[in-house]
Design a protein around this motif. Sequence first.
Motif, PDB file in Angstrom:
ATOM      1  N   UNK A  88       0.831  -1.203   0.000  1.00 41.02           N
ATOM      2  CA  UNK A  88       0.000   0.000   0.000  1.00 41.02           C
ATOM      3  C   UNK A  88       0.863   1.249   0.000  1.00 41.02           C
ATOM      4  N   UNK A  89       0.265   2.353  -0.450  1.00 38.41           N
ATOM      5  CA  UNK A  89       0.865   3.673  -0.387  1.00 38.41           C
ATOM      6  C   UNK A  89      -0.190   4.657   0.096  1.00 38.41           C
ATOM      7  N   UNK A  90       0.247   5.682   0.830  1.00 38.21           N
ATOM      8  CA  UNK A  90      -0.684   6.691   1.331  1.00 38.21           C
ATOM      9  C   UNK A  90      -0.248   8.074   0.873  1.00 38.21           C
ATOM     10  N   UNK A  91      -1.224   8.942   0.670  1.00 37.95           N
ATOM     11  CA  UNK A  91      -0.974  10.360   0.393  1.00 37.95           C
ATOM     12  C   UNK A  91      -1.973  11.166   1.212  1.00 37.95           C
ATOM     13  N   UNK A  92      -1.474  12.176   1.951  1.00 39.81           N
ATOM     14  CA  UNK A  92      -2.304  12.900   2.903  1.00 39.81           C
ATOM     15  C   UNK A  92      -2.250  14.409   2.647  1.00 39.81           C
ATOM     16  N   UNK A  93      -3.371  15.078   2.896  1.00 37.83           N
ATOM     17  CA  UNK A  93      -3.467  16.536   2.863  1.00 37.83           C
ATOM     18  C   UNK A  93      -4.534  16.950   3.865  1.00 37.83           C
ATOM     19  N   UNK A  94      -4.144  17.873   4.764  1.00 40.73           N
ATOM     20  CA  UNK A  94      -5.076  18.334   5.805  1.00 40.73           C
ATOM     21  C   UNK A  94      -5.621  17.171   6.633  1.00 40.73           C
ATOM     22  N   UNK A  95      -4.725  16.192   6.939  1.00 39.29           N
ATOM     23  CA  UNK A  95      -5.063  15.037   7.766  1.00 39.29           C
ATOM     24  C   UNK A  95      -6.092  14.108   7.136  1.00 39.29           C
ATOM     25  N   UNK A  96      -6.358  14.282   5.831  1.00 37.33           N
ATOM     26  CA  UNK A  96      -7.223  13.366   5.091  1.00 37.33           C
ATOM     27  C   UNK A  96      -6.345  12.587   4.125  1.00 37.33           C
ATOM     28  N   UNK A  97      -6.437  11.262   4.193  1.00 31.07           N
ATOM     29  CA  UNK A  97      -5.491  10.414   3.473  1.00 31.07           C
ATOM     30  C   UNK A  97      -6.193   9.493   2.475  1.00 31.07           C
ATOM     31  N   UNK A  98      -5.572   9.361   1.318  1.00 33.45           N
ATOM     32  CA  UNK A  98      -5.979   8.368   0.338  1.00 33.45           C
ATOM     33  C   UNK A  98      -5.016   7.186   0.433  1.00 33.45           C
ATOM     34  N   UNK A  99      -5.574   5.979   0.468  1.00 32.31           N
ATOM     35  CA  UNK A  99      -4.772   4.757   0.533  1.00 32.31           C
ATOM     36  C   UNK A  99      -4.960   4.003  -0.780  1.00 32.31           C
ATOM     37  N   UNK A 100      -3.847   3.724  -1.452  1.00 30.58           N
ATOM     38  CA  UNK A 100      -3.878   2.939  -2.685  1.00 30.58           C
ATOM     39  C   UNK A 100      -3.242   1.582  -2.392  1.00 30.58           C
ATOM     40  N   UNK A 101      -4.027   0.521  -2.532  1.00 27.34           N
ATOM     41  CA  UNK A 101      -3.554  -0.839  -2.314  1.00 27.34           C
ATOM     42  C   UNK A 101      -3.268  -1.464  -3.674  1.00 27.34           C
ATOM     43  N   UNK A 102      -2.038  -1.875  -3.889  1.00 24.45           N
ATOM     44  CA  UNK A 102      -1.646  -2.522  -5.133  1.00 24.45           C
ATOM     45  C   UNK A 102      -1.531  -4.023  -4.905  1.00 24.45           C
ATOM     46  N   UNK A 103      -2.280  -4.785  -5.686  1.00 20.65           N
ATOM     47  CA  UNK A 103      -2.276  -6.242  -5.546  1.00 20.65           C
ATOM     48  C   UNK A 103      -1.803  -6.884  -6.844  1.00 20.65           C
ATOM     49  N   UNK A 104      -1.183  -8.045  -6.688  1.00 18.91           N
ATOM     50  CA  UNK A 104      -0.851  -8.898  -7.827  1.00 18.91           C
ATOM     51  C   UNK A 104      -1.753 -10.116  -7.744  1.00 18.91           C
ATOM     52  N   UNK A 105      -2.568 -10.306  -8.754  1.00 17.47           N
ATOM     53  CA  UNK A 105      -3.535 -11.397  -8.733  1.00 17.47           C
ATOM     54  C   UNK A 105      -2.910 -12.704  -9.225  1.00 17.47           C
ATOM     55  N   UNK A 106      -3.330 -13.806  -8.622  1.00 17.45           N
ATOM     56  CA  UNK A 106      -2.994 -15.133  -9.113  1.00 17.45           C
ATOM     57  C   UNK A 106      -3.962 -15.547 -10.205  1.00 17.45           C
ATOM     58  N   UNK A 107      -3.511 -16.437 -11.065  1.00 17.89           N
ATOM     59  CA  UNK A 107      -4.443 -17.169 -11.930  1.00 17.89           C
ATOM     60  C   UNK A 107      -5.037 -18.271 -11.072  1.00 17.89           C
ATOM     61  N   UNK A 108      -6.357 -18.325 -10.972  1.00 21.31           N
ATOM     62  CA  UNK A 108      -6.979 -19.172  -9.943  1.00 21.31           C
ATOM     63  C   UNK A 108      -7.821 -20.323 -10.484  1.00 21.31           C
ATOM     64  N   UNK A 109      -7.903 -20.513 -11.794  1.00 16.30           N
ATOM     65  CA  UNK A 109      -8.584 -21.696 -12.342  1.00 16.30           C
ATOM     66  C   UNK A 109      -7.512 -22.759 -12.528  1.00 16.30           C
ATOM     67  N   UNK A 110      -7.492 -23.726 -11.630  1.00 18.56           N
ATOM     68  CA  UNK A 110      -6.388 -24.680 -11.572  1.00 18.56           C
ATOM     69  C   UNK A 110      -6.867 -26.070 -11.970  1.00 18.56           C
ATOM     70  N   UNK A 111      -6.371 -26.594 -13.094  1.00 24.20           N
ATOM     71  CA  UNK A 111      -6.680 -27.990 -13.431  1.00 24.20           C
ATOM     72  C   UNK A 111      -5.848 -28.936 -12.581  1.00 24.20           C
ATOM     73  N   UNK A 112      -6.335 -30.126 -12.392  1.00 25.73           N
ATOM     74  CA  UNK A 112      -5.620 -31.135 -11.614  1.00 25.73           C
ATOM     75  C   UNK A 112      -5.509 -32.417 -12.429  1.00 25.73           C
ATOM     76  N   UNK A 113      -4.288 -32.874 -12.631  1.00 24.37           N
ATOM     77  CA  UNK A 113      -4.024 -34.146 -13.291  1.00 24.37           C
ATOM     78  C   UNK A 113      -2.973 -34.861 -12.456  1.00 24.37           C
ATOM     79  N   UNK A 114      -3.320 -36.032 -11.959  1.00 25.29           N
ATOM     80  CA  UNK A 114      -2.434 -36.727 -11.039  1.00 25.29           C
ATOM     81  C   UNK A 114      -2.455 -38.222 -11.323  1.00 25.29           C
TER      82      UNK A 114
END
Length: 432
Positions: A88-114
């Motif tokens: 995350x990163x924050x930027x503030x002015x007059x004690x009011x802050x914006x929070x930007x959360x940066x995420x890296x997504x996984x590929x989540x459809x997982x086939x299974x062969x065993x």
Amino acid sequence: MKAVNKNHKSIHLFLFKIIIFVMFWLSLNCYSQEKRIEKITFSGAEKTKTHVLKKILISKEGGILDSIMLNQDMIRLKRLPAISNANFQTSCANNKCDVVVTVEENFTIIPEVNFHKTINQKLAYRIGVGEYNFLGRNIILGGFYQYNGFDSYGVNFRAPTLFSAKWGVSLNHQNWTSEEPLYFDGESANYKYQNISYEVLVLYQYDFKNQLQFGINFFKEKYNYLNGSVSPEVPNQLDVNKKLLKLIYTFNDLDYNYQYINGFKNEFHGQYVTSENEYQDDFLIFWNDFFYFKRLGEKGNWANRLRIGLSSNDDTPFAPFALDNNLNLRGVGILVDRGTGSIVWNTEYRHTLYEKKWFVIQSNVFVDTGTWRNPGGSFSDFTDSNNVKVYSGIGLRFINKKIFNAIFRIDYGHGLTKNASKGFVFGIGQYF
């Protein structure tokens, strides 16, 4: 004199009012100086719904800006199957802050062969698919089909934040059939085993580290004799309906950084099983897993799992704790013994050999140690040299950092105690 005393009282009252006013003004001023979160936005969340991620965060819009709480929120996000990394990163002015959360997504459809071998060394296979971020809402939906001489299948649904940030539900159905050995009087027999189950669990997250699951499982067990030894005390056929009450408590203080894990986790499983037949009484079973991970240097990770389990100590071939390649000791074989108690310690050192963008090759050196209590036996069984097994070996992991749980593992284990076996163990995901 009365006039002087009256004046003194007036002055004291006036000073008291001034002090109260100053304290009130200071409290308002201090309150107004607190930085508050005006807006939380997400970057990198393409599939995952941002309102789902906001619901998971403890930090809220309008709340006080707390960097410690935000760091905990990032750990919480990285525990989600959908998210591989978060900051995350924050930027503030007059004690009011914006929070930007940066995420890296996984590929989540997982086939299974065993592919694997059964106890009679026949080749078996399992195919399936799991979506670990169904509809972008942190919901797990999956299913599998397995053939090992018999047909098996299962479906599962898990939504940990379905009702709120703290409450969810898990639904599971499985129809499992396999050939399994039973051990009695120093002999063994192979049975066709079938388990048809329906399970409902309620999921509750008390706080950042503590989670609870509880519910009920209705299942039918069937045993049919195939070959091997026979005994008048062991039925050739068994068909019984059972109920299982389940409780799982998890304390999780793990921090993930792609393939590296740091911290510890404790997971307690308790079950009470009721059945109505002459060969199996109602019984209690519990086991506790303690995990400890330590980052060593830039590329190393020390990983440990200690499992302690006990059940009702009935002298029965249907004892619940199995000694098996895929569960506890790598190289020991497939379902080579059963017991009513188990103590197992798995420890390994993982080292990153190669890392390039999304791809990682990781090696490991391990020692697996375990001991069992015989059905109807005593606690001294745990120290009996015939029950203590020690295996050691090496392995490799091939990891895709952008796909959830995309870890192909291969281990070779060699027994260090008497009459030990050896062999390879394959699987998806880390061994523990």
